[in-house]
Design a protein around this motif. Structure first.
Motif, PDB file in Angstrom:
ATOM      1  N   LEU A  16      38.739  49.054  37.767  1.00 20.41           N
ATOM      2  CA  LEU A  16      39.830  48.134  37.451  1.00 20.41           C
ATOM      3  C   LEU A  16      39.303  46.731  37.156  1.00 20.41           C
ATOM      4  O   LEU A  16      39.741  46.075  36.214  1.00 20.41           O
ATOM      5  N   LEU A  17      38.342  46.273  37.938  1.00 18.26           N
ATOM      6  CA  LEU A  17      37.842  44.911  37.791  1.00 18.26           C
ATOM      7  C   LEU A  17      37.006  44.713  36.531  1.00 18.26           C
ATOM      8  O   LEU A  17      36.763  43.575  36.131  1.00 18.26           O
ATOM      9  N   LYS A  18      36.583  45.787  35.901  1.00 17.92           N
ATOM     10  CA  LYS A  18      35.842  45.674  34.633  1.00 17.92           C
ATOM     11  C   LYS A  18      36.738  45.143  33.515  1.00 17.92           C
ATOM     12  O   LYS A  18      36.260  44.588  32.537  1.00 17.92           O
ATOM     13  N   ASP A  19      38.048  45.294  33.668  1.00 17.35           N
ATOM     14  CA  ASP A  19      39.000  44.785  32.691  1.00 17.35           C
ATOM     15  C   ASP A  19      39.000  43.258  32.780  1.00 17.35           C
ATOM     16  O   ASP A  19      39.345  42.686  33.820  1.00 17.35           O
ATOM     17  N   GLU A  20      38.601  42.605  31.722  1.00 13.87           N
ATOM     18  CA  GLU A  20      38.497  41.143  31.733  1.00 13.87           C
ATOM     19  C   GLU A  20      39.838  40.448  31.945  1.00 13.87           C
ATOM     20  O   GLU A  20      39.882  39.282  32.309  1.00 13.87           O
ATOM     21  N   GLN A  21      40.931  41.140  31.691  1.00 14.18           N
ATOM     22  CA  GLN A  21      42.259  40.532  31.844  1.00 14.18           C
ATOM     23  C   GLN A  21      42.727  40.535  33.293  1.00 14.18           C
ATOM     24  O   GLN A  21      43.681  39.836  33.634  1.00 14.18           O
ATOM     25  N   ILE A  22      42.081  41.323  34.145  1.00 19.80           N
ATOM     26  CA  ILE A  22      42.543  41.470  35.521  1.00 19.80           C
ATOM     27  C   ILE A  22      41.710  40.593  36.442  1.00 19.80           C
ATOM     28  O   ILE A  22      40.508  40.780  36.582  1.00 19.80           O
TER      29      ILE A  22
END
Length: 142
Positions: free
Chosen positions: A44-50
């Motif tokens: 989940l944290l790989k998503d730059e938007q999160i």
């Protein structure tokens, strides 16, 4: 006021229910996102938007301990620059565990208490502190 989600990594279903019950009584707008496996949080944290407001992790987790999870976060430069406060929330707290948590750069260590009132007080303490604390703004790693 930061209203980003709070990520909670804990495999105890009773704890999840208690936290959800307490959260309903608190004035915070943050969504609670529960995870059993730290690997799911890493994805989940790989998503730059999160960029979650806070990560709260138990120590004893299936497949990867909370300490191993924190070590993986430290090893990922891109995640480090998100400046996400990280606290441990565990049913036990030996001096060695507390020391290890701080050696890994955690921002706090809290013990799960038996009563709903104590749990509520703990969550108020954690959230209020981080609502008032300043953390660096996200910057891109090149």
């Amino acid at each position: 006021m930061n209203t980003q989600p709070i990520l909670i990594i804990d495999d105890d279903l009773d704890d999840k229910e208690f936290i959800q019950e307490v959260w309903k009584e608190l004035p915070y707008l943050n969504e609670l996102m529960f995870f059993t496996h730290p690997q799911d949080v890493l994805i989940l944290l790989k998503d730059e938007q999160i960029i979650p407001f806070l990560i709260i992790s138990d120590i004893n987790l299936p497949t990867m301990s909370g300490f191993e999870f924190k070590r993986k976060l430290l090893g990922d430069t891109a995640l480090n620059y998100k400046s996400i406060p990280f606290v441990f929330f565990s049913g036990v707290a030996s001096n060695e565990q507390i020391q290890k948590s701080y050696e890994l750069g955690s921002n706090g260590f809290f013990v799960k208490n038996g009563s709903i009132a104590e749990l509520k007080e703990t969550f108020i303490t954690i959230v209020e502190y981080w609502q008032k604390s300043k953390v660096p703004q996200l910057r891109k790693v090149e």
